[in-house]
Design a protein around this motif. Structure first.
Motif, short mmCIF file in Angstrom:
data_model
loop_
_atom_site.label_atom_id
_atom_site.label_comp_id
_atom_site.label_asym_id
_atom_site.label_seq_id
_atom_site.Cartn_x
_atom_site.Cartn_y
_atom_site.Cartn_z
N SER A 180 -43.59 20.19 -46.86
CA SER A 180 -43.15 21.20 -47.76
C SER A 180 -41.74 21.63 -47.41
O SER A 180 -41.18 21.13 -46.54
CB SER A 180 -43.91 22.58 -47.65
OG SER A 180 -43.79 23.10 -46.32
N THR A 181 -41.03 22.62 -48.35
CA THR A 181 -39.81 23.13 -47.80
C THR A 181 -39.90 23.92 -46.80
O THR A 181 -39.15 24.10 -45.90
CB THR A 181 -39.13 23.74 -49.21
OG1 THR A 181 -39.70 23.11 -50.22
CG2 THR A 181 -37.52 24.00 -48.93
N SER A 182 -40.77 24.82 -46.58
CA SER A 182 -41.10 25.55 -45.46
C SER A 182 -41.04 24.72 -44.14
O SER A 182 -40.59 25.05 -43.10
CB SER A 182 -42.40 26.51 -45.68
OG SER A 182 -42.15 27.03 -46.82
N VAL A 191 -29.42 29.30 -50.76
CA VAL A 191 -30.46 29.25 -51.75
C VAL A 191 -29.91 29.27 -52.98
O VAL A 191 -29.17 30.22 -53.36
CB VAL A 191 -31.47 30.24 -51.51
CG1 VAL A 191 -32.70 29.97 -52.31
CG2 VAL A 191 -31.84 30.38 -50.13
N ASN A 194 -33.81 33.25 -54.93
CA ASN A 194 -34.94 33.90 -55.16
C ASN A 194 -34.90 35.15 -54.32
O ASN A 194 -34.48 35.10 -53.21
CB ASN A 194 -36.09 33.20 -54.51
CG ASN A 194 -37.46 33.84 -54.81
OD1 ASN A 194 -37.45 34.86 -55.29
ND2 ASN A 194 -38.52 33.26 -54.14
N ASP A 207 -31.12 25.41 -49.84
CA ASP A 207 -32.45 25.36 -50.45
C ASP A 207 -32.28 25.18 -52.07
O ASP A 207 -31.86 26.23 -52.46
CB ASP A 207 -33.08 26.57 -49.92
CG ASP A 207 -34.56 26.87 -50.64
OD1 ASP A 207 -34.95 26.16 -51.39
OD2 ASP A 207 -35.51 27.42 -49.88
N PHE A 262 -35.17 25.46 -56.74
CA PHE A 262 -35.27 26.03 -58.01
C PHE A 262 -34.11 25.20 -58.98
O PHE A 262 -33.94 25.83 -60.05
CB PHE A 262 -35.17 27.36 -58.09
CG PHE A 262 -36.31 28.14 -57.65
CD1 PHE A 262 -37.75 28.08 -58.38
CD2 PHE A 262 -36.32 29.03 -56.61
CE1 PHE A 262 -38.53 29.28 -57.93
CE2 PHE A 262 -37.35 29.58 -56.01
CZ PHE A 262 -38.71 29.58 -56.78
N SER A 264 -43.25 21.47 -55.06
CA SER A 264 -43.97 22.65 -55.52
C SER A 264 -43.42 23.38 -56.72
O SER A 264 -43.95 24.13 -57.50
CB SER A 264 -43.97 23.65 -54.06
OG SER A 264 -42.80 24.28 -53.95
N LYS A 265 -41.89 23.33 -56.70
CA LYS A 265 -41.27 23.92 -57.74
C LYS A 265 -40.76 22.75 -58.76
O LYS A 265 -41.03 22.90 -59.83
CB LYS A 265 -40.03 24.86 -57.56
CG LYS A 265 -40.25 25.50 -56.15
CD LYS A 265 -41.06 26.75 -56.46
CE LYS A 265 -41.11 27.89 -55.33
NZ LYS A 265 -42.38 27.72 -54.81
#
Ligand SMILES: Cc1ncc(COP(=O)(O)O)c(C=O)c1O
Length: 393
Positions: A99-101, A171, A175, A203, A206, A237-238
């Motif tokens: 994941s990105t996390s 980012v 967000n 990041d 999006f 995820s996005k």
């Protein structure tokens, strides 16, 4: 007294707040709730084609061939996905993550020692606090300012840098502000960070979602950076609305000497965990190409909801819609009659859930943050409820 056997990486205060309690009460009451905090695409009424997951049954998933950065075919598929957006990156410079996390966590291990600092934008994504703390890293903020559009306050970046700064997080689009880091801002950051030996972690989860048509034309392209060290993060995820699949990635750019050493060291970190499952890697190319069907639906939903929001807010002179260029959320400035918490708790009692600005560390009140993902009719009804409440309280 016997010492509690726990680390301070996990906060001792994990209690639910007044909003969480109001939400729990509203849900328990069984009344209808319109959830304008919904950011889970799999629960927002999009059509996910049946064939989307068929690639997960690929027989390549039966063989285990551990590869620290992931299977070559999957990394090639991610490189093609960057190319779809006009960005050139070699698969050798791409590492897969769950994941990105997780990518943040791997990068904190690569770049920081305990107690080192990373810079993050404010307002931004609340998970940064936890991600940094769980890796023993101290989060410091630089500011995004709003004057009819968001921009990066360069002076606040310079103020936030200390001799313990080990990474600059950006980012783009952010967000919840929906702001892209512009080409000009990126150039300035690139120079500032390269001079001080601070890697940039961008990041871009999006990046496929523009709210304002053409917004990303002016956005900085992090993988074109050729000095210092830069990481671009993304994930399914996005980009295709599949957070449950758990596939993210990072791509590296910058000076070739630093990139080579970063990859060499990163390989050691990734090899320690090998966290991405083989069936998902085998399916990555198909998921990326077939997932376009979901991405298109999300793109038109967020554009439609932002238009509705603009029309409805326009009719209420005491409220202002902040300009969003991209991402999945939008921000409405509302009159400060009570605290943001009182406002969102009152709204939850009336059956509409929204996030208060303080969740995202806005410097002052009162802002409401809404997700642009809910189905159009629900979104319009929820926003009408919010504006009625704000207008009459
Ligand atoms: C800016 C930003 N980055 C990363 C993530 C998480 O992405 P992932 O599901 O790949 O961990 C989110 C989720 O909302 C986000 O808002």
């Amino acid at each position: 007294m016997v010492r509690r056997p726990f680390s301070s990486r996990v906060p001792s205060d994990r209690c639910s707040n007044a909003l969480a309690r109001a939400v729990a009460d509203a849900r328990a009451s069984g009344r209808r709730l319109i959830d304008l905090t919904q950011s889970n695409p799999t629960r927002a009424g999009f059509e996910y084609p049946d064939y989307l997951l068929s690639a997960l049954a690929d027989a390549r998933g039966l063989k285990y061939e551990p590869a620290p950065f992931g299977l070559v075919a999957a990394r090639q598929a991610v490189a093609r996905d960057y190319a779809r957006r006009g960005v050139t990156v070699s698969p050798e410079r791409i590492a897969l993550t769950a994941s990105t996390s997780e990518a943040y966590s791997l990068l904190f291990k690569l770049l920081t020692d305990a107690g080192d600092e990373v810079l993050a934008p404010r307002p931004s994504y609340p998970l940064f606090d936890h991600l940094a703390r769980l890796d023993g890293v101290v989060l410091r903020h630089y500011d995004l300012e709003y004057h009819d559009g968001w921009s990066l306050d360069m002076a606040s970046v310079e103020r936030a840098i200390t001799d313990r700064t080990r990474a600059m997080l950006i980012v783009s689009p952010n967000n919840p502000t929906g702001s892209f880091v512009s080409r000009q801002e990126l150039r300035r950051l690139e120079t500032l960070c390269a001079e001080r030996g601070i890697p940039i972690v961008a990041d871009e989860v999006f990046v496929d979602y523009q709210v304002r048509p053409g917004a990303c034309v002016d956005a900085g392209r992090v993988l074109d950076v050729d000095q210092g060290l830069v990481f671009s993060l993304g994930g399914l995820s996005k980009s295709v609305g599949l957070p449950q699949i758990k596939l993210g990635w990072m791509a590296v750019a910058g000076s070739s000497e630093l990139v080579a050493e970063a990859l060499d060291r990163l390989e050691h970190v990734c090899d320690t965990y090998l966290s991405v499952s083989t069936p998902i890697q085998a399916a990555a190319a198909e998921l990326l190409s077939r997932g376009a069907a979901v991405r298109t639906q999300i793109q038109s939903r967020i554009a439609a909801n932002y238009r509705t929001l603009a029309e409805q807010v326009e009719a209420v002179p005491s409220c202002t819609l902040l300009v969003a260029d991209g991402g999945w959320s939008a921000i409405v400035r509302v009159p400060s009659i009570g605290t943001e918490e009182e406002l969102v708790v009152g709204l939850a009692r009336e059956g509409v859930l929204v996030h208060p600005g303080y969740f995202f560390d806005f410097p002052h009140e009162s802002y409401l943050v809404v997700s642009l993902l809910p189905p159009e009719d629900e979104f319009a009804e929820g926003i009408a409820g919010v504006l009625r409440h704000v207008g009459t309280s």
